[in-house]
Design a protein around this motif. Structure first.
Motif, PDB file in Angstrom:
ATOM      1  N   ASP A  54       0.830  -1.209   0.000  1.00  0.00           N
ATOM      2  CA  ASP A  54       0.000   0.000   0.000  1.00  0.00           C
ATOM      3  C   ASP A  54       0.861   1.255   0.000  1.00  0.00           C
ATOM      4  N   PHE A  55       1.939   1.249   0.807  1.00  0.00           N
ATOM      5  CA  PHE A  55       2.798   2.421   0.891  1.00  0.00           C
ATOM      6  C   PHE A  55       3.564   2.621  -0.409  1.00  0.00           C
ATOM      7  N   LEU A  56       4.015   1.527  -1.020  1.00  0.00           N
ATOM      8  CA  LEU A  56       4.706   1.605  -2.306  1.00  0.00           C
ATOM      9  C   LEU A  56       3.793   2.177  -3.380  1.00  0.00           C
ATOM     10  N   GLU A  57       2.559   1.711  -3.430  1.00  0.00           N
ATOM     11  CA  GLU A  57       1.619   2.221  -4.429  1.00  0.00           C
ATOM     12  C   GLU A  57       1.346   3.706  -4.218  1.00  0.00           C
ATOM     13  N   GLU A  58       1.190   4.074  -2.958  1.00  0.00           N
ATOM     14  CA  GLU A  58       0.855   5.460  -2.617  1.00  0.00           C
ATOM     15  C   GLU A  58       1.999   6.421  -2.896  1.00  0.00           C
ATOM     16  N   ARG A  59       3.228   6.007  -2.587  1.00  0.00           N
ATOM     17  CA  ARG A  59       4.366   6.931  -2.638  1.00  0.00           C
ATOM     18  C   ARG A  59       5.154   6.883  -3.936  1.00  0.00           C
ATOM     19  N   VAL A  60       5.097   5.724  -4.627  1.00  0.00           N
ATOM     20  CA  VAL A  60       5.948   5.550  -5.812  1.00  0.00           C
ATOM     21  C   VAL A  60       5.137   5.249  -7.067  1.00  0.00           C
ATOM     22  N   LEU A  61       4.412   4.154  -7.048  1.00  0.00           N
ATOM     23  CA  LEU A  61       3.797   3.656  -8.271  1.00  0.00           C
ATOM     24  C   LEU A  61       2.745   4.602  -8.842  1.00  0.00           C
ATOM     25  N   CYS A  62       2.102   5.364  -7.981  1.00  0.00           N
ATOM     26  CA  CYS A  62       1.095   6.303  -8.486  1.00  0.00           C
ATOM     27  C   CYS A  62       1.713   7.384  -9.368  1.00  0.00           C
ATOM     28  N   HIS A  63       3.032   7.572  -9.256  1.00  0.00           N
ATOM     29  CA  HIS A  63       3.729   8.595 -10.056  1.00  0.00           C
ATOM     30  C   HIS A  63       4.353   8.035 -11.338  1.00  0.00           C
ATOM     31  N   GLU A 106      25.957  -6.280  -8.117  1.00  0.00           N
ATOM     32  CA  GLU A 106      26.802  -6.018  -9.283  1.00  0.00           C
ATOM     33  C   GLU A 106      25.965  -5.826 -10.541  1.00  0.00           C
ATOM     34  N   ASN A 107      24.964  -6.683 -10.722  1.00  0.00           N
ATOM     35  CA  ASN A 107      24.093  -6.550 -11.892  1.00  0.00           C
ATOM     36  C   ASN A 107      23.363  -5.214 -11.890  1.00  0.00           C
ATOM     37  N   LEU A 108      22.874  -4.828 -10.742  1.00  0.00           N
ATOM     38  CA  LEU A 108      22.150  -3.563 -10.638  1.00  0.00           C
ATOM     39  C   LEU A 108      23.078  -2.387 -10.903  1.00  0.00           C
ATOM     40  N   SER A 109      24.279  -2.464 -10.357  1.00  0.00           N
ATOM     41  CA  SER A 109      25.250  -1.394 -10.563  1.00  0.00           C
ATOM     42  C   SER A 109      25.627  -1.246 -12.033  1.00  0.00           C
ATOM     43  N   SER A 110      25.652  -2.368 -12.764  1.00  0.00           N
ATOM     44  CA  SER A 110      26.044  -2.333 -14.180  1.00  0.00           C
ATOM     45  C   SER A 110      25.068  -1.546 -15.045  1.00  0.00           C
ATOM     46  N   LEU A 111      23.847  -1.336 -14.552  1.00  0.00           N
ATOM     47  CA  LEU A 111      22.849  -0.596 -15.327  1.00  0.00           C
ATOM     48  C   LEU A 111      22.952   0.910 -15.132  1.00  0.00           C
ATOM     49  N   HIS A 112      23.776   1.333 -14.163  1.00  0.00           N
ATOM     50  CA  HIS A 112      24.019   2.761 -13.916  1.00  0.00           C
ATOM     51  C   HIS A 112      22.708   3.516 -13.662  1.00  0.00           C
ATOM     52  N   LEU A 113      21.912   2.961 -12.783  1.00  0.00           N
ATOM     53  CA  LEU A 113      20.638   3.577 -12.417  1.00  0.00           C
ATOM     54  C   LEU A 113      20.754   4.212 -11.030  1.00  0.00           C
ATOM     55  N   LYS A 114      19.822   5.091 -10.727  1.00  0.00           N
ATOM     56  CA  LYS A 114      19.847   5.796  -9.450  1.00  0.00           C
ATOM     57  C   LYS A 114      18.713   5.300  -8.555  1.00  0.00           C
ATOM     58  N   GLU A 115      19.094   4.831  -7.366  1.00  0.00           N
ATOM     59  CA  GLU A 115      18.085   4.405  -6.404  1.00  0.00           C
ATOM     60  C   GLU A 115      17.266   5.614  -5.946  1.00  0.00           C
ATOM     61  N   GLY A 116      15.972   5.421  -5.858  1.00  0.00           N
ATOM     62  CA  GLY A 116      15.096   6.506  -5.439  1.00  0.00           C
ATOM     63  C   GLY A 116      14.434   7.239  -6.575  1.00  0.00           C
ATOM     64  N   SER A 117      14.896   6.982  -7.799  1.00  0.00           N
ATOM     65  CA  SER A 117      14.220   7.556  -8.969  1.00  0.00           C
ATOM     66  C   SER A 117      14.075   6.504 -10.059  1.00  0.00           C
ATOM     67  N   ASP A 118      15.172   5.774 -10.364  1.00  0.00           N
ATOM     68  CA  ASP A 118      15.124   4.725 -11.379  1.00  0.00           C
ATOM     69  C   ASP A 118      14.684   3.379 -10.817  1.00  0.00           C
ATOM     70  N   TYR A 119      14.888   3.170  -9.531  1.00  0.00           N
ATOM     71  CA  TYR A 119      14.472   1.901  -8.938  1.00  0.00           C
ATOM     72  C   TYR A 119      14.302   2.051  -7.429  1.00  0.00           C
ATOM     73  N   TYR A 120      13.496   1.138  -6.880  1.00  0.00           N
ATOM     74  CA  TYR A 120      13.314   0.989  -5.435  1.00  0.00           C
ATOM     75  C   TYR A 120      13.409  -0.483  -5.090  1.00  0.00           C
ATOM     76  N   HIS A 121      13.863  -0.757  -3.882  1.00  0.00           N
ATOM     77  CA  HIS A 121      13.895  -2.131  -3.387  1.00  0.00           C
ATOM     78  C   HIS A 121      12.578  -2.454  -2.674  1.00  0.00           C
ATOM     79  N   PHE A 122      12.031  -3.626  -3.009  1.00  0.00           N
ATOM     80  CA  PHE A 122      10.873  -4.185  -2.301  1.00  0.00           C
ATOM     81  C   PHE A 122      11.175  -5.653  -2.114  1.00  0.00           C
ATOM     82  N   ASN A 123      11.750  -6.002  -0.964  1.00  0.00           N
ATOM     83  CA  ASN A 123      12.274  -7.366  -0.813  1.00  0.00           C
ATOM     84  C   ASN A 123      12.215  -7.801   0.631  1.00  0.00           C
TER      85      ASN A 123
END
Length: 357
Positions: free
Chosen positions: A247-256, A340-357
């Motif tokens: 619910d928090f992920l949908e509200e804060r991230v996915l809705c955007h 390492e795989n995530l780092s290879s994509l040169h993405l920024k946490e908090g805008s390009d991806y979030y962890h849900f694990n």
């Protein structure tokens, strides 16, 4: 105060209230209270204890230490019937807060041990971050217990204190280390009093963020955090936590986001997809993975869907995935391969991806 009380002078309201609900804690209380008495904070200090219907008396332990624990009030330990409050951690915390009067609140669990600098350093941090929950680094005992969790608590960056609030670890500053102003607590609180199994700390944490509160950690070990099987955290349902996080992920991230990719075509990724609202399910452009067997299947079919035809979500290799992404693979579990795989994509946490694990 730290000097002997002078009953002929006007009583000074404490700057700090240490908030400590207790339940059958006699085996840990002496060590816990001794550490509180050894704080190097030079201002006035109060201990507010609420006994949540213990079956073993803790009152004598409190009286033994009351001469050392400075602004202790003999009425500070209250007792309720089992029918009213037993196992209601949120209720006990709220009562301990309401009977206290300090301008700042330092939350302490009965089975943990604060280091001498804790109150002073977190108070100083709270002055700089008045609308924040202040945490700290911890030492976990017994040594070697919950190694991944302990490492995460102590090593996430200050940015990740905000970006990793959707992980299964819970609040990014853990409840036993919380410190905040009374005014901020009253603005956000109280704790949920739903009883056994309710994650009152996570509910409060999310509500604080919703109200614009910050998250800050003193980057020094200030608490010895004890692991044992009777800890109340073990009573919280994983499914309850899962739903709160979704619910928090949908509200804060996915809705955007207009669309996104779920990293993990396995059990956890598919569970996240099924947990999403229909509107956010439609935004999932693909699953991505490293498992060639999953990738060769080509797609995931949502069999439970009432739509016809049933939704089929492509499964692609992570290098072919498009951001933004929700990462549903556990951190610190793959020998560094995920990182390492995530780092290879040169993405920024908090805008390009979030962890849900």
């Amino acid at each position: 105060t730290k000097t002997a009380p002078n009953h002929q002078t006007r009583r000074i309201l404490p700057v700090q209230s240490i908030i400590m609900p207790v339940y059958n804690a006699s085996c840990w209380l002496d060590e816990c209270l001794r550490a509180i008495s050894q704080q190097d904070f030079t201002g006035s200090l109060q201990l507010s204890v609420f006994d949540d219907a213990s079956t073993v008396s803790v009152f004598l332990h409190i009286l033994t230490w009351s001469a050392c624990i400075l602004d202790y009030d003999g009425n500070g330990t209250q007792r309720q019937s089992n029918a009213l409050s037993c196992f209601s951690v949120g209720y006990a915390k709220n009562k301990a807060v309401s009977q206290s009067c300090g301008r700042y609140l330092c939350f302490q669990d009965e089975d943990d041990v604060m280091l001498p600098e804790r109150v002073r350093l977190q108070y100083e941090a709270s002055l700089l971050h008045p609308a924040s929950l202040i945490g700290c680094k911890i030492q976990r005992i017994p040594e070697g217990s919950t190694e991944r969790y302990t490492r995460w608590i102590n090593t996430i960056t200050r940015d990740q204190l905000v970006t990793q609030v959707y992980t299964s670890h819970g609040p990014t500053v853990i409840m036993p280390t919380w410190f905040c102003s009374r005014s901020w607590f009253l603005d956000v609180g109280p704790f949920d009093e739903g009883g056994k199994g309710v994650p009152e700390d996570l509910l409060f944490f999310y509500r604080s963020i919703r109200r614009g509160g910050g998250v800050f950690r003193v980057d020094q070990c200030l608490l010895v955090y004890r692991y044992h099987e009777k800890a109340t955290t073990h009573s919280v349902s994983e499914e309850t936590i899962w739903k709160l996080r979704v619910d928090f992920l949908e509200e804060r991230v996915l809705c955007h986001w207009e669309n996104f990719t779920i990293w993990n075509a396995g059990k956890q990724g598919r569970k996240l997809y099924r947990s999403l609202s229909p509107a956010n399910q439609k935004k999932v452009r693909a699953f991505c993975d490293v498992d060639e067997n999953k990738i060769q299947k080509g797609f995931y079919t949502h069999e439970e869907s009432k739509l016809r035809p049933k939704p089929k979500i492509p499964i692609v290799h992570f290098k072919a995935a498009s951001a933004p992404l929700i990462i549903c693979v556990k951190l610190d579990m793959t020998g560094g391969i995920l990182e390492e795989n995530l780092s290879s994509l040169h993405l920024k946490e908090g805008s390009d991806y979030y962890h849900f694990n």
